[in-house]
Each structure stands twice: as structure tokens, then as C-alpha cells.
Design a protein around this motif. Structure first.
Motif: not given
Length: 133
Positions: A46-69
Motif C-alpha cells: 500500500k506504501n508503493l506507488q508505480m509510474a511508468v515512464l514512456v519516452q522516445p529513444v534517441i538513436d545515437a551515433d555514439y554513447a559514452f560514460v565519463v567518470h570524473t574520478t
């Protein structure tokens, strides 16, 4: 969907797939992982509430992850990054191979140092108008 300027599914088959994806995400409220997490926190469903996010996917040419540390040595002055062709799932998912990776000293004005050459044989892409749930 129209309010979010997304193109809604056009066929009955597309609507059926969208509905099944939405219901699948919403139903995860009752999967084993959610049940255990709720129980461990002393909550009830009863404490839980659910939402579903629907969004368009951007077809990327490249993807990256940057760690600042640096994740390798926790050096706050060293930046570490990984780059792949296509969508980021190739990078963060369990796809075999290495991404193009490099490190750079944030204090110096020197070029980055390549630490790994790409060897992934998968580059994910999606058709225009693809939605993610």
C-alpha cells in the motif's frame, strides 16, 4: 503521448506491443526483488506507488560514460571515459569486447591517454520513433 509530442503507435499490433511493455513494467511492482525490498524496509505494498515512464529513444551515433574520478585508483584528478558506437546499452550491458577508453589528468592541459582500443562487435541502433518503457 500527444501532449509529450510523441507519435503514438499507429497499428493495433504496435498498440498491443506498447500495452504489453507498459503492463510488464507496472507489474514489476510485485516481482520477487520488489517484494523483498519492501519487506526489508518494513513497508507494505500500500506504501508503493508505480509510474511508468514512456519516452522516445534517441538513436545515437555514439554513447559514452565519463567518470570524473578514476574508478581504477579513486584519483579525483583523473578523468576516465569509455566510448562505443551506437546505443549505450552496448557499453553498460554485458556485451563482449572493450570500448574505446581513455584517461586524462584534469589538472594538466595535456592530451588524453588511450587505455583501451575498441573490440566490441555490436553497435545497437533503433528505428526512428522507437519508445522505451
Amino acid at each position: 503521448m500527444k501532449a509529450g509530442e510523441m507519435i503514438p503507435p499507429e497499428t493495433d499490433e504496435q498498440w498491443d506491443k506498447a500495452w504489453k511493455a507498459l503492463v510488464s513494467v507496472w507489474a514489476s511492482k510485485w516481482n520477487e526483488r520488489a517484494y523483498v525490498s519492501v519487506r526489508n524496509r518494513g513497508l507494505t505494498h500500500k506504501n508503493l506507488q508505480m509510474a511508468v515512464l514512456v519516452q522516445p529513444v534517441i538513436d545515437a551515433d555514439y554513447a559514452f560514460v565519463v567518470h570524473t574520478t578514476s574508478p581504477a585508483n579513486n584519483d579525483e584528478n583523473e578523468l576516465y571515459a569509455e566510448i562505443v558506437k551506437g546505443l549505450g546499452e552496448t557499453l553498460v550491458g554485458n556485451y563482449p569486447g572493450r570500448a574505446l577508453s581513455f584517461k586524462a589528468d584534469k589538472r594538466a592541459n595535456s592530451p588524453p591517454v588511450i587505455t583501451g582500443f575498441p573490440s566490441k562487435n555490436v553497435a545497437l541502433s533503433v528505428p526512428k520513433g522507437t519508445l522505451i518503457f
